[in-house]
Structure formats: C-alpha cells, structure tokens
Design an enzyme around this catalytic site. Structure first.
Site, PDB file in Angstrom:
ATOM      1  N   SER A  92       0.832  -1.201   0.000  1.00 38.59           N
ATOM      2  CA  SER A  92       0.000   0.000   0.000  1.00 38.59           C
ATOM      3  C   SER A  92       0.871   1.256   0.000  1.00 38.59           C
ATOM      4  O   SER A  92       1.659   1.494   0.910  1.00 38.59           O
ATOM      5  CB  SER A  92      -0.906   0.008   1.238  1.00 38.59           C
TER       6      SER A  92
ATOM      7  N   MET B 156     -12.109   5.325  -0.836  1.00 40.95           N
ATOM      8  CA  MET B 156     -12.822   5.507   0.432  1.00 40.95           C
ATOM      9  C   MET B 156     -13.520   6.857   0.346  1.00 40.95           C
ATOM     10  O   MET B 156     -13.045   7.863   0.892  1.00 40.95           O
ATOM     11  CB  MET B 156     -11.823   5.444   1.597  1.00 40.95           C
TER      12      MET B 156
ATOM     13  N   GLY C 261      -3.411  -3.730   8.753  1.00 36.82           N
ATOM     14  CA  GLY C 261      -2.758  -4.521   9.794  1.00 36.82           C
ATOM     15  C   GLY C 261      -2.232  -5.866   9.312  1.00 36.82           C
ATOM     16  O   GLY C 261      -2.007  -6.774  10.120  1.00 36.82           O
TER      17      GLY C 261
ATOM     18  N   ASP D   8      -7.247  -5.879   3.992  1.00 41.05           N
ATOM     19  CA  ASP D   8      -6.578  -4.576   3.964  1.00 41.05           C
ATOM     20  C   ASP D   8      -6.570  -3.972   5.362  1.00 41.05           C
ATOM     21  O   ASP D   8      -7.621  -3.622   5.899  1.00 41.05           O
ATOM     22  CB  ASP D   8      -7.325  -3.666   2.974  1.00 41.05           C
TER      23      ASP D   8
ATOM     24  N   MET E  16      -8.819   8.842  -0.268  1.00 43.96           N
ATOM     25  CA  MET E  16      -9.683   9.226   0.860  1.00 43.96           C
ATOM     26  C   MET E  16     -10.225  10.635   0.649  1.00 43.96           C
ATOM     27  O   MET E  16      -9.522  11.489   0.098  1.00 43.96           O
ATOM     28  CB  MET E  16      -8.869   9.211   2.151  1.00 43.96           C
TER      29      MET E  16
ATOM     30  N   MET F 146     -12.085  -4.886   4.942  1.00 40.11           N
ATOM     31  CA  MET F 146     -11.245  -4.006   5.760  1.00 40.11           C
ATOM     32  C   MET F 146     -10.987  -4.703   7.090  1.00 40.11           C
ATOM     33  O   MET F 146     -11.928  -5.047   7.814  1.00 40.11           O
ATOM     34  CB  MET F 146     -11.953  -2.669   6.033  1.00 40.11           C
TER      35      MET F 146
ATOM     36  N   GLY G  31       0.795  -2.103   4.049  1.00 37.93           N
ATOM     37  CA  GLY G  31       1.467  -0.818   3.967  1.00 37.93           C
ATOM     38  C   GLY G  31       2.658  -0.776   4.896  1.00 37.93           C
ATOM     39  O   GLY G  31       3.810  -0.981   4.509  1.00 37.93           O
TER      40      GLY G  31
ATOM     41  N   HIS H 163      -1.323  -1.120  -4.138  1.00 36.15           N
ATOM     42  CA  HIS H 163      -2.628  -0.701  -3.615  1.00 36.15           C
ATOM     43  C   HIS H 163      -2.570   0.804  -3.369  1.00 36.15           C
ATOM     44  O   HIS H 163      -1.661   1.303  -2.693  1.00 36.15           O
ATOM     45  CB  HIS H 163      -2.883  -1.470  -2.311  1.00 36.15           C
TER      46      HIS H 163
ATOM     47  N   ASP I 244      -4.671   4.023  -1.966  1.00 36.29           N
ATOM     48  CA  ASP I 244      -5.813   4.428  -1.142  1.00 36.29           C
ATOM     49  C   ASP I 244      -6.221   5.861  -1.447  1.00 36.29           C
ATOM     50  O   ASP I 244      -5.396   6.777  -1.357  1.00 36.29           O
ATOM     51  CB  ASP I 244      -5.423   4.366   0.343  1.00 36.29           C
TER      52      ASP I 244
ATOM     53  N   GLY J 175      -8.969   4.582   6.969  1.00 39.50           N
ATOM     54  CA  GLY J 175      -8.589   5.987   7.156  1.00 39.50           C
ATOM     55  C   GLY J 175      -7.112   6.169   7.432  1.00 39.50           C
ATOM     56  O   GLY J 175      -6.525   7.174   7.040  1.00 39.50           O
ATOM     57  N   PHE J 176      -6.517   5.200   8.086  1.00 38.20           N
ATOM     58  CA  PHE J 176      -5.121   5.354   8.490  1.00 38.20           C
ATOM     59  C   PHE J 176      -4.366   4.029   8.387  1.00 38.20           C
ATOM     60  O   PHE J 176      -4.942   2.971   8.660  1.00 38.20           O
ATOM     61  CB  PHE J 176      -5.032   5.866   9.938  1.00 38.20           C
TER      62      PHE J 176
ATOM     63  N   HIS K 175      -8.316   1.841  -4.239  1.00 37.71           N
ATOM     64  CA  HIS K 175      -9.320   1.655  -3.181  1.00 37.71           C
ATOM     65  C   HIS K 175      -9.932   3.013  -2.864  1.00 37.71           C
ATOM     66  O   HIS K 175      -9.299   3.849  -2.222  1.00 37.71           O
ATOM     67  CB  HIS K 175      -8.607   1.050  -1.953  1.00 37.71           C
TER      68      HIS K 175
HETATM   69  C1  DX5 Z   1      -6.477   2.086   5.439  1.00 35.70           C
HETATM   70  C2  DX5 Z   1      -6.081   1.730   4.051  1.00 35.70           C
HETATM   71  C3  DX5 Z   1      -5.036   0.694   3.972  1.00 35.70           C
HETATM   72  C4  DX5 Z   1      -3.721   1.066   4.599  1.00 35.70           C
HETATM   73  C5  DX5 Z   1      -3.200  -0.189   5.252  1.00 35.70           C
HETATM   74  O1  DX5 Z   1      -7.586   2.888   5.410  1.00 35.70           O
HETATM   75  O2  DX5 Z   1      -7.188   1.272   3.293  1.00 35.70           O
HETATM   76  O3  DX5 Z   1      -4.816   0.275   2.605  1.00 35.70           O
HETATM   77  O4  DX5 Z   1      -2.761   1.528   3.686  1.00 35.70           O
HETATM   78  O5  DX5 Z   1      -2.101   0.164   6.000  1.00 35.70           O
HETATM   79  P1  DX5 Z   1      -1.379  -0.827   7.019  1.00 35.70           P
HETATM   80  O6  DX5 Z   1      -0.904  -2.002   6.206  1.00 35.70           O
HETATM   81  O7  DX5 Z   1      -0.288  -0.005   7.563  1.00 35.70           O
HETATM   82  O8  DX5 Z   1      -2.417  -1.232   8.024  1.00 35.70           O
HETATM   83 ZN    ZN Z   2      -6.809   0.326   1.238  1.00 33.71          ZN
END
Ligand code: DX5
Ligand code: ZN
Length: 216
Positions: free
Chosen positions: A9, A69, A178, A176, A38, A138, A198, A34, A36, A143-144, A67
């Site tokens: 990511s 959001m 953690g 997606d 937002m 998810m 990520g 990937h 993201d 978001g983060f 992705h």
């Molecule tokens: C969160 C994103 C993820 C994020 C995952 O809202 O959709 O794609 O990048 O990040 P990690 O792998 O650090 O949890």
């Molecule tokens: Zn994502």
C-alpha cells in the site's frame, strides 16, 4: 482458487517520493500496488487524487489496485479509470447506486471491487458479489495505516469463501489493514488470496520474506 497476490500500500510510502516508493515495490517483486483514495468525509483523512494516479501511471506498469474511500465514488470512478487504475474498489456503506457504479467501472475497462468496513456484515455486500472481481474486507477501520488487525473480520472472510463456493463465483478476497508477519498466516488460512500491506511492507528489512509468507 486464485494464486495469492501481495499488494503493497502506497499510503505507507514516502509521500515526497512516491515514484521511489513504486520502484521499491517493483524491486521487491509484487505485480500490484494498492492505492488508497480518501475524501475526508467517508474517512477522517485525505490522501491521493486522480492526478497522483495519472503521474504514477507514467512511471510504472504495476497493476494499480485503487481503493476509493469516498462518500460519492460514482462521481470519481471515471477520473480514476482515465488516470490509469486497473481495478477500482468502492465501499458498500455510503448511499449511492452501487450496482450502476460497479457496471460503470467495468465499462470503463477496469476490474471492479466491493469493499466493506469491519462493522459491516457480509450480507451487505452479498447482493453485489456477482458483479465484482474482488471483495475487499477491511481488517481495520479505514482511514489510516499502522493500525492493529481486527481478527474477528476473518469470520467474514470465511463467510465470503462459503458464499463464493456456493454460488460458483470467482471474485478474489482481499484483506486490507494490519496485514503483517503475524497476521498473514491467519489471513491465508481463512481464505484471503490478495494481501494489502502498507506499514509492514515499507518497514520490512527483508520485504521478499514478508511477501513469501503470503505467496510462497
Ligand atoms: C487504510 C487503508 C489501507 C492502509 C493499510 O484505510 O485502506 O490500505 O494503507 O495500511 P497498514 O498495512 O499499515 O495497516
Ligand atoms: Zn486500502
């Protein structure tokens, strides 16, 4: 059913040097990145826009797994398709015409995905599973980056695997949030075939070892 795919990511890459982050992914071996997107409404954060995707498209042949959001993804799918997305996932939670938007994504020449939050039941995405190439579970609240994996979402992954089998469909199942050395094996045994990572990817001393856990 599907060969596993590892999709780093970009959110966890260095935002001042995104093309270097892409190069780092290419050097580590994955075919996907990937990305993201937002809007500060559906999620309490902002990230990249279509111009970022367009600029990166010129530097890379990776498969762009975008992705969205967004509260109003229907307004932006065309922008992201034209910017170079290969797959566009939209969330099931906001109030808009999901089926129409999924159809448009495919008409624009992209693969389509339906994404859902940790608190959303699989029954919410079930009506759309015959219209998508990928279901995005998810495993953190979106978001983060850098949040802890929600293990209970794996029950929903198992549900998706069951529905896929019962219906004869062939969508991918993506986790997606953690996803790391500890949680990749749990994802694998639940039936995840597409791994977004990520923080764990960009912090890994040996990213190839991490990727091998998912794809080896
Ligand atoms: C969160 C994103 C993820 C994020 C995952 O809202 O959709 O794609 O990048 O990040 P990690 O792998 O650090 O949890
Ligand atoms: Zn994502």
């Amino acid at each position: 059913m599907h060969a596993p795919i590892f999709a780093p990511s970009l959110l966890a890459g260095n935002h001042a040097h995104l093309s270097e982050a892409i190069e780092r992914i290419e050097r580590a071996g994955p075919d996907w990145v990937h990305i993201d997107i937002m809007d500060g409404h559906f999620v309490p954060n902002l990230s990249f826009g279509p111009e970022t995707v367009r600029a990166l498209r010129k530097t890379s042949d990776l498969f762009f797994d975008v992705h969205l959001m967004l509260d109003n993804p229907q307004k932006y799918v065309q922008n992201f398709a034209e910017a170079g997305a290969d797959l566009i996932s939209i969330h099931v939670e906001p109030d808009y015409a999901v089926t129409d938007t999924l159809k448009r994504i495919r008409r624009l020449g992209c693969k389509s995905g339906i994404a859902f939050n940790p608190s959303t039941p699989v029954s919410a995405v079930e009506p759309f599973l015959d219209q998508v190439d990928l279901a995005l579970a998810m495993t953190v609240q979106p978001g983060f980056g850098g949040q802890a994996f929600k293990t209970d979402v794996l029950n929903k992954v198992r549900e998706l695997v069951g529905l896929r089998k019962a219906s004869g469909l062939s969508f991918r199942i993506e986790a997606d949030g953690g996803v790391d050395r500890q949680t990749i094996p749990l994802c694998r045994s639940a039936g995840v075939d597409t791994f977004v990572a990520g923080t764990s990817f960009f912090q890994a001393a040996q990213p190839r070892d991490l990727i091998a856990l998912a794809t080896g």
